[in-house]
Design a protein around this motif. Structure first.
Motif, mmCIF file in Angstrom:
data_model
loop_
_atom_site.group_PDB
_atom_site.id
_atom_site.type_symbol
_atom_site.label_atom_id
_atom_site.label_comp_id
_atom_site.label_asym_id
_atom_site.label_seq_id
_atom_site.Cartn_x
_atom_site.Cartn_y
_atom_site.Cartn_z
ATOM 1 N N ALA A 1 44.071 6.841 10.608
ATOM 2 C CA ALA A 1 43.044 7.018 9.583
ATOM 3 C C ALA A 1 42.617 5.671 9.003
ATOM 4 O O ALA A 1 41.419 5.379 8.895
ATOM 5 C CB ALA A 1 43.565 7.926 8.478
ATOM 6 N N VAL A 2 43.591 4.855 8.624
ATOM 7 C CA VAL A 2 43.239 3.604 7.959
ATOM 8 C C VAL A 2 42.595 2.619 8.928
ATOM 9 O O VAL A 2 41.619 1.936 8.590
ATOM 10 C CB VAL A 2 44.482 2.986 7.259
ATOM 11 C CG1 VAL A 2 45.416 2.337 8.266
ATOM 12 C CG2 VAL A 2 44.066 2.004 6.209
ATOM 13 N N THR A 3 43.125 2.576 10.141
ATOM 14 C CA THR A 3 42.558 1.648 11.116
ATOM 15 C C THR A 3 41.133 2.036 11.481
ATOM 16 O O THR A 3 40.236 1.187 11.549
ATOM 17 C CB THR A 3 43.418 1.632 12.399
ATOM 18 O OG1 THR A 3 44.783 1.511 12.047
ATOM 19 C CG2 THR A 3 43.018 0.505 13.311
ATOM 20 N N GLY A 4 40.956 3.339 11.706
ATOM 21 C CA GLY A 4 39.618 3.802 12.046
ATOM 22 C C GLY A 4 38.642 3.515 10.914
ATOM 23 O O GLY A 4 37.501 3.108 11.145
ATOM 24 N N PHE A 5 39.119 3.715 9.697
ATOM 25 C CA PHE A 5 38.248 3.503 8.546
ATOM 26 C C PHE A 5 37.840 2.044 8.429
ATOM 27 O O PHE A 5 36.658 1.714 8.266
ATOM 28 C CB PHE A 5 38.959 3.964 7.268
ATOM 29 C CG PHE A 5 38.061 3.995 6.079
ATOM 30 C CD1 PHE A 5 37.993 2.907 5.218
ATOM 31 C CD2 PHE A 5 37.262 5.096 5.833
ATOM 32 C CE1 PHE A 5 37.150 2.927 4.122
ATOM 33 C CE2 PHE A 5 36.418 5.128 4.740
ATOM 34 C CZ PHE A 5 36.356 4.045 3.882
ATOM 35 N N ILE A 6 38.820 1.165 8.519
ATOM 36 C CA ILE A 6 38.536 -0.256 8.370
ATOM 37 C C ILE A 6 37.609 -0.736 9.489
ATOM 38 O O ILE A 6 36.638 -1.466 9.238
ATOM 39 C CB ILE A 6 39.842 -1.076 8.372
ATOM 40 C CG1 ILE A 6 40.641 -0.758 7.104
ATOM 41 C CG2 ILE A 6 39.535 -2.561 8.438
ATOM 42 C CD1 ILE A 6 41.988 -1.414 7.058
ATOM 43 N N ALA A 7 37.905 -0.288 10.716
ATOM 44 C CA ALA A 7 37.065 -0.719 11.839
ATOM 45 C C ALA A 7 35.629 -0.251 11.634
ATOM 46 O O ALA A 7 34.670 -0.973 11.933
ATOM 47 C CB ALA A 7 37.633 -0.187 13.150
ATOM 48 N N THR A 8 35.472 0.959 11.130
ATOM 49 C CA THR A 8 34.117 1.467 10.905
ATOM 50 C C THR A 8 33.429 0.723 9.768
ATOM 51 O O THR A 8 32.250 0.404 9.845
ATOM 52 C CB THR A 8 34.172 2.970 10.577
ATOM 53 O OG1 THR A 8 34.879 3.645 11.606
ATOM 54 C CG2 THR A 8 32.781 3.551 10.458
ATOM 55 N N ALA A 9 34.202 0.448 8.707
ATOM 56 C CA ALA A 9 33.605 -0.264 7.576
ATOM 57 C C ALA A 9 33.155 -1.658 7.992
ATOM 58 O O ALA A 9 32.124 -2.158 7.541
ATOM 59 C CB ALA A 9 34.615 -0.346 6.432
ATOM 60 N N VAL A 10 33.930 -2.255 8.870
ATOM 61 C CA VAL A 10 33.614 -3.633 9.280
ATOM 62 C C VAL A 10 32.479 -3.682 10.296
ATOM 63 O O VAL A 10 31.598 -4.530 10.226
ATOM 64 C CB VAL A 10 34.894 -4.295 9.864
ATOM 65 C CG1 VAL A 10 34.542 -5.529 10.652
ATOM 66 C CG2 VAL A 10 35.867 -4.621 8.748
ATOM 67 N N THR A 11 32.486 -2.755 11.270
ATOM 68 C CA THR A 11 31.470 -2.824 12.323
ATOM 69 C C THR A 11 30.299 -1.886 12.090
ATOM 70 O O THR A 11 29.275 -1.995 12.738
ATOM 71 C CB THR A 11 32.064 -2.457 13.697
ATOM 72 O OG1 THR A 11 32.495 -1.082 13.651
ATOM 73 C CG2 THR A 11 33.237 -3.347 14.039
ATOM 74 N N GLY A 12 30.493 -0.917 11.202
ATOM 75 C CA GLY A 12 29.416 0.023 10.953
ATOM 76 C C GLY A 12 29.312 1.120 11.992
ATOM 77 O O GLY A 12 28.459 2.004 11.897
ATOM 78 N N ASP A 13 30.193 1.111 13.016
ATOM 79 C CA ASP A 13 30.079 2.092 14.088
ATOM 80 C C ASP A 13 31.306 2.996 14.116
ATOM 81 O O ASP A 13 32.394 2.534 14.416
ATOM 82 C CB ASP A 13 29.937 1.360 15.429
ATOM 83 C CG ASP A 13 29.680 2.314 16.575
ATOM 84 O OD1 ASP A 13 29.473 1.835 17.703
ATOM 85 O OD2 ASP A 13 29.684 3.547 16.351
ATOM 86 N N PRO A 14 31.125 4.266 13.829
ATOM 87 C CA PRO A 14 32.279 5.160 13.804
ATOM 88 C C PRO A 14 32.974 5.302 15.167
ATOM 89 O O PRO A 14 34.164 5.558 15.230
ATOM 90 C CB PRO A 14 31.708 6.512 13.348
ATOM 91 C CG PRO A 14 30.255 6.361 13.273
ATOM 92 C CD PRO A 14 29.886 4.932 13.386
ATOM 93 N N LEU A 15 32.234 5.116 16.245
ATOM 94 C CA LEU A 15 32.884 5.239 17.546
ATOM 95 C C LEU A 15 33.870 4.098 17.759
ATOM 96 O O LEU A 15 34.941 4.283 18.341
ATOM 97 C CB LEU A 15 31.837 5.263 18.659
ATOM 98 C CG LEU A 15 30.984 6.533 18.668
ATOM 99 C CD1 LEU A 15 29.936 6.482 19.758
ATOM 100 C CD2 LEU A 15 31.863 7.770 18.841
ATOM 101 N N VAL A 16 33.516 2.922 17.276
ATOM 102 C CA VAL A 16 34.468 1.806 17.306
ATOM 103 C C VAL A 16 35.689 2.170 16.479
ATOM 104 O O VAL A 16 36.826 1.886 16.845
ATOM 105 C CB VAL A 16 33.822 0.508 16.762
ATOM 106 C CG1 VAL A 16 34.882 -0.570 16.593
ATOM 107 C CG2 VAL A 16 32.729 0.040 17.697
#
Lengths: 358, 514, 309
Positions: free
Chosen positions: C49-64
């Motif tokens: 959850a946290v990794t996915g959230f941070i990655a999305t917040a940083v890249t803007g792409d939920p698939l990332v």
């Protein structure tokens, strides 16, 4: 395989004592790496973590009173784990103990006397016991996995506490904060050392230690628990009923956890709030393993874990690190404990280096 | 000299604390049935694991058809053409026969084609096997046929059989021998591992004898006598068990009446209407191949499984059918279980502590606390009296060899001075010396007036120590026969379940004998 | 809202609430079928959850974000595997350690991101049929992950029952010594199964932080990982039943949220205990038949494997 595990002929006595120390050492090493990665000076961070909290009488008192609920819970869990009964819901039983004991305090509010505190302690222990009886019943009658049931009940207890402090038990003088009235003076733990918060709960922990030690080291019942944990078929052969071990484990660990809960509430908090424990019930699991399921080891491990809690708070105050770092260290500590445990039963052989062993 | 199909030279394998194989040489010719003979613990299993690639030798060479080879794992062994039928089956109970066989074959995934092949091979070699049945429903003999089938489908040129007849009735064993001879006739080699001298003489062409990890001789079994083979196998004659004149059996100690118990294990065998009596000083043997209700019977007698009615089992007239193991022990019922490590003893505990499992009533526990000095002394007493090779009472149980641990457990139960002693497979996997000692203890114990029941798969052993013998098959008990009157033929037939008619007749006769 | 609309909303909500359970439970099911009991699902989900959230917040792409979550879950699972498969540590204790560590590490790593808003995964309009009454929102209007979870369900079921690899996995879970003696790489198979479990748990966590709420808060899984473990038992280790159980639990959770809207005056705190109490009840009922459990549970579940050569 490059690295092979070779079973030892006899479990290594030396390693049984050394492995928790190795684990602790590895955790410190990990801490150093973590601090460096965060851009902090490892030496000063370690000082703030380990030494600062203990550098005053007040600090020593905090050390002891944080170790108390840990020791109470862990001593109870030790009995269960030795019998292969996994009470993971100690946090919930602790909460229930606080609720039951706290409920007594609120019921007699304004009229408390010398009899109030003992009654509260008894209520707390019984509350924890009753809450622990549920997974025991489900296990013995319905064959339900006690890990999951005890854990689920932990969440239920937590929500129950939340409901009570938000609703029926909310203090009318509390400006609508989710907390109960402050307990009467007579309903609080007496402080043992002025200038500190060291309270009589420590004595209870010591008594529990003596009782559990006697049970595990000398009693026949303790032997039966050990057999049930190590060789269930042998226990069946010998006629040691498995259900007896399950009930004993949950009632004792539930009772001690409940006691820990009410001790916390009467010793350091003085009322009921939505959160009364920073995860003592879970940390106690780590303490039990770190102490190698031996009462003496468990007490020492409680002190170490207490220091981890204090260190985390100290880091938060002095170095502006988040309190969550405590949880990280706790998890790492348990990993290292489990990893080094292999050295007790096996020798590590590295292929290619003839005769080399760890 | 024709080239051996398989040749091992100078094989060495070390384990912590033991030299399992010490410069072993072995040669198997094409079309030959070669015996690998040795008692339990002589190194046969290790050698065979090396041949099948499960384990690597520390030193030594392996040649296949004259070429040096390295057998890295079972896949490599199978590729060479080596097939193995293990003593402990590697079968998966919840899967079907066809699925089980598929798992043992490399690179196959078509179940339907395989099922057809299985049916064809089954007919060719006379191995009755149904590809669609689940393994948990099969008898032990049927399971072995599945293992053999799995092996044959790979078209092996060398077949290794590891102690195959320990789980077969005498008739089934004969059937196996027919199959093996047919295979050898086709030019395949068979490596036959066993410690049963008569079998090897009947079946095998040549033999290599292992003792203490070393080769103690190569021979042609038919040209040897049992005595000379025994000498090669254990270094001296087979120990003779002394049977003195015994007095008449006394009062009945155990009375089992209409015992019908559902097996606690879903894959176990239920007991159906079992009745027998055992008297003071009498040794009753119950023969049978594993999987016919022995576990259920042992559990019902011991108290681990409660009987439906208390009167179904009576000790000295007291109904014990629903009493716990502890209560029965207090009434004089002792039990040596079929698994010594994990059931009869706790592996990581000392011998002293292990006495507390059953002997705690002998003054070892006072006011709920253990008297460690007494416990140690009690264990030491057992060690001395029963000649257990152990450094002392503080030794961990798992540090003992199988034979010594078994001697300790038997000694512990005898030290309880029981009225009745029940033993489950007491000499299974135990070296010859310890086995003889245990049998002697059983006989001596009966002489002193204890009633004894022995469950075993080994008919020879039962004939040696028992007064009366019966067979358990499909959860039922055959009529009882005095050992002098029992014949291996008849017992073998009973082991396959054929005693329903005889049972009724014997019941009528037993009515007179009381 | 009239009755039917309300019912549809609840059912659709149940499916969404059940989806993280489907992912997590399927992953754990595969691990358990190979004989490994991984109690660290809660910890792996939180890290996902946290990794996915941070990655999305940083890249803007939920698939990332989802990809990052999968990696995080697998990394956690790798630690578990190293300890239990490599160092033969006790599986129960190690799983607990994984959860405790995951709770702590995720709180630590995610503290700067509490309250950060992100754009989560949008709901899809499958075949353009989402507008249909009743059937539309129920079947065609979910987000991508819901459909992926169903695809995963089909894939796992097919894998276990129809492929040779699935057969080998089941064999390993029942009798690892036997499988080893025949020559199957038991440890490697278990490692892959455990990693798969970690990946699924990571996805389940990411679903919570990227789609279900979408936000990050400490301990946001609130015990769902444990419920997923109970679901595997409840489903007697069969994939399709896992999904049914997951949606059932999702329904109970949603009902708890809607109960006040439905006109009952019950404290939200007490309603929040429903899923946990339901889990306990369900476990008791299903475990009662000890024979059934013994027949269906992988026989070697939880026992360490050491090639005792």
């Amino acid at each position: 395989m490059l690295v092979r595990l070779e079973p030892r002929l006899e479990t290594s006595r030396a390693m049984r004592l050394a492995s928790p120390l190795i684990a602790a050492g590895l955790t410190v090493l990990a801490a150093v790496i973590l601090f460096s990665a965060l851009g902090r000076d490892p030496a000063s961070a370690l000082y703030v973590f380990f030494v600062r909290p203990l550098s005053s009488a007040y600090g020593l008192g905090e050390w002891a009173i944080k170790a108390t609920p840990l020791a109470l819970c862990a001593l109870g869990l030790t009995i269960g784990f030795r019998g292969n009964v996994w009470n993971i819901g100690a946090e919930g039983q602790l909460t229930m103990g606080a609720i039951c004991g706290g409920g007594v305090a609120l019921a007699v509010h304004g009229e408390a006397g010398w009899w109030t505190l003992p009654l509260m302690l008894a209520a707390g222990a019984l509350g924890g016991m009753a809450w622990g009886a549920i997974p025991a019943l489900l296990r013995t009658r319905f064959n339900a996995n006690e890990i999951l049931t005890s854990l689920m009940l932990g969440y239920v207890a937590l929500h129950l506490l939340g409901y009570l402090v938000h609703g029926p038990w909310r203090s009318p003088e509390g400006f609508n904060f989710p907390e109960t009235r402050l307990f009467d003076e007579a309903a609080l733990m007496p402080v043992l050392l002025s200038g500190t918060r060291l309270h009589a709960g420590v004595i209870l922990a010591l008594v529990a230690f003596a009782a559990v030690w006697l049970f595990t080291a000398r009693s026949f019942r303790g032997f039966k628990v050990d057999v049930a944990g190590q060789a269930p078929a042998a226990a069946a052969y010998a006629g040691f009923a498995r259900s007896g071990v399950v009930w004993l484990s949950f009632l004792v660990s539930g009772g001690l956890a409940g006691l820990a809960g009410i001790v916390e509430v009467t010793g350091t908090i003085g009322q009921l709030q939505p959160v009364i424990s920073p995860g003592y019930g879970f940390a106690a699991i780590i303490v039990a393993f770190l102490g190698r399921l031996h009462p003496v080891g468990v007490v020492i491990a409680s002190l170490l874990m207490s220091l981890v809690y204090l260190g985390g708070e100290s880091l938060q105050i002095n170095q502006n690190l988040p309190l969550a770092v405590t949880g990280v260290f706790q998890g790492l500590l348990l990993f290292f404990v489990l990893g080094t445990d292999v050295l007790v039963r096996y020798r590590i052989r590295i292929a290619g280096l003839a005769g080399e062993e760890a | 000299m024709p080239t051996p199909r398989l040749e091992l030279t100078g094989i060495v394998k070390r384990y912590p604390g033991v030299l399992a194989n010490d410069r072993v040489d072995l040669a198997v010719m094409p079309g030959e049935i070669h015996a690998l003979l040795g008692e339990n613990g002589a190194g046969k299993s290790t050698l065979v694991k090396i041949i099948y690639g499960v384990v690597q030798a520390d030193e030594g060479d392996i040649r296949w058809d004259g070429r040096p080879v390295r057998i890295a794992d079972p896949h490599a062994a199978r590729k060479l053409g080596i097939g193995m039928v293990f003593q402990h089956f590697n079968l998966f109970e919840t899967l079907t026969v066809a699925e089980n066989i598929l798992l043992g074959l490399d690179g196959r995934s078509d179940l339907k084609a395989l099922s057809a092949e299985i049916a064809e091979v089954a007919e060719r070699y006379g191995l009755a096997v149904n590809p669609h049945r689940h393994v948990h429903a099969l008898s032990v003999g049927e399971r072995q046929r599945v293992e053999i089938m799995r092996c044959l489908l790979q078209d092996p040129r060398l077949i290794i059989m590891d102690e195959p007849t320990s789980v077969l009735t005498p008739q089934e064993a004969d059937g196996l021998f027919v199959t093996l001879r047919r295979l050898a006739g086709e030019g395949r080699s068979v490596l036959y591992i066993s410690h049963k001298l008569e079998e090897i003489q009947a079946l095998c062409d040549t033999a290599t004898v292992l003792r203490g990890g070393r080769v103690s001789g190569h021979c042609v079994p038919r040209e040897e006598t049992p005595a000379s083979l025994a000498r090669m196998m254990i270094g001296h004659e087979l120990p003779h068990v002394a049977r003195h004149r015994r007095r008449e059996p006394g009062r009945p100690v155990l009375a089992v009446e209409g015992l019908s118990v559902p097996a606690p294990d879903p894959h176990g065998t239920d007991l159906k209407d079992i009745s027998f009596t055992v008297r003071e000083g009498e040794v009753l043997g119950i023969a049978g191949v594993a999987g016919n209700g022995q576990r259920t019977l042992l559990g019902a007698l011991n108290g681990e499984t409660a009987a439906p009615a208390p009167g179904m089992i009576a000790v000295d007239g007291v109904a014990v059918g629903r009493l716990s193991a502890g209560r029965r022990r207090a009434l004089g019922l002792a039990h040596v279980p079929e698994e010594r490590l994990s059931r009869g003893a706790v592996p990581a505990m000392s011998l002293a502590r292990n006495t507390l499992l059953t002997a705690h009533g002998k003054g070892l526990v006072r006011h709920g606390l253990i008297d460690f000095a007494r416990t140690r002394a009690f264990a030491q007493g057992i060690i001395e009296r029963f000649r257990v090779a152990a450094p002392g009472p503080e030794t961990e149980a798992r540090g003992l060899s199988g034979g010594n641990l078994q001697k300790f457990i038997v000694g512990r139960e005898i030290s309880l001075e029981p009225r009745l002693l029940v033993l489950g497979y007491p000499t299974w996997g135990v070296d010859v010396g310890a086995a003889a000692a245990i049998r002697q203890e059983i006989i001596d114990l009966a002489e002193k007036g204890t009633a004894v029941i022995v469950l075993s798969e080994d008919l020879d052993e039962l004939f040696e120590v028992c007064d009366r013998i019966a067979v358990i098959a499909g959860g039922r008990l055959s009529p009882l026969r005095a050992v002098g009157e029992a014949g291996v033929e008849e017992l073998g037939q009973w082991m396959s379940g054929g005693f329903a008619g005889a049972a009724r007749k014997a019941d009528a006769e037993a009515g007179h004998a009381g | 809202m009239d009755g039917i609309d309300q019912a549809v909303t609840i059912l659709a909500g149940a499916i969404r609430a059940g989806t993280p359970l489907v992912f997590a439970a399927l992953g754990e099911l595969v691990a358990e079928r190979s004989g490994v009991l991984n109690l660290g699902v809660e910890g792996m989900m939180l890290m996902g959850a946290v990794t996915g959230f941070i990655a999305t917040a940083v890249t803007g792409d939920p698939l990332v974000g989802i990809a990052a979550a999968i990696l995080a879950g697998m990394a956690m699972a790798l630690v578990f595997a190293a300890l239990t498969l490599g160092l033969l540590a006790n599986q129960v204790a190690t799983g607990l350690a994984l959860t405790i560590f995951g709770v702590g590490l995720s709180a630590f790593v995610g503290q700067d991101y509490v309250g950060t808003p992100i754009a989560g995964l949008k709901a899809l309009d499958l075949f353009g049929l989402a507008g249909l009454p009743v059937v539309g929102p129920l079947l065609f209007g979910h987000d991508l992950m819901v459909y992926l979870s169903l695809a995963l369900l089909a894939a796992v079921a097919w894998f276990l029952t129809r492929t040779r690899a699935g057969l080998v996995l089941r064999a390993v879970g029942e009798n690892p010594d036997g499988a080893h003696a025949i020559g199957h790489p038991v440890l490697r198979i278990r490692l892959l199964a455990v990693l798969f479990g970690g990946a699924c748990a990571g996805v389940a966590g990411a679903y919570l932080s990227l789609v279900y709420t979408p936000q990050w808060a400490e301990n946001m899984t609130a015990g769902r990982g444990w419920i997923a473990l109970a679901l595997v038992v409840f489903a007697t280790w069969r994939p399709v039943r896992v999904a049914l159980g997951a949606y059932l639990f999702g329904g109970i959770t949603i009902l708890g949220l809607h109960v006040q809207a439905l006109g009952f005056d019950v404290s939200s705190q007490l309603m929040a205990t429903l899923p946990y109490i339901a889990t306990v009840v369900v476990l008791a009922l299903i475990s009662r038949d000890a024979t059934r459990i013994r027949l269906n549970a992988p026989a070697a579940l939880g026992r360490p494997f050491h090639p005792a050569a």
